[in-house]
Design a protein around this motif. Structure first.
Motif: not given
Length: 99
Positions: A42-46, A87-95
């Motif tokens: 699980l990756r969290l990024y901006g 993608h601006t002011d957000e938290l993106t995730y990849s599974v």
């Protein structure tokens, strides 16, 4: 190759980065997980700067490049499907996990 049990997952929190870097990291994780060299992740990024990501099959002709440049935004293609996402002011995730 390492055998990861069903309960082993990796949490990867990465700092905001340019679009190309973010997509390259996801692709690298996918390759390593698919070969059994890394656990499901699980990756969290901006995103910095903001970035418009296009789905795998969406044509670049759909994009107003001059408007992106005027705002200082980047453009990148995602390895997944779907339409454009800004993608601006957000938290993106990849599974990323085996099937």
């Amino acid at each position: 190759m390492t055998d990861y049990n069903d309960h082993t997952w990796r949490l990867y929190i990465s700092p905001p980065a340019i679009g190309a870097w973010n997509m390259a990291v996801d692709e690298s994780i996918l390759e390593h997980v698919s070969r059994g060299e890394a656990p499901p992740t699980l990756r969290l990024y901006g995103w910095e700067p903001p970035c418009l990501s296009l789905g795998r099959a969406q044509p670049f002709a759909d994009v107003d490049i001059s408007a992106l440049e005027a705002n200082g935004w980047e453009l990148v293609r995602r390895p997944t499907g779907g339409r454009a996402i800004l993608h601006t002011d957000e938290l993106t995730y990849s599974v990323i996990a085996p099937a």
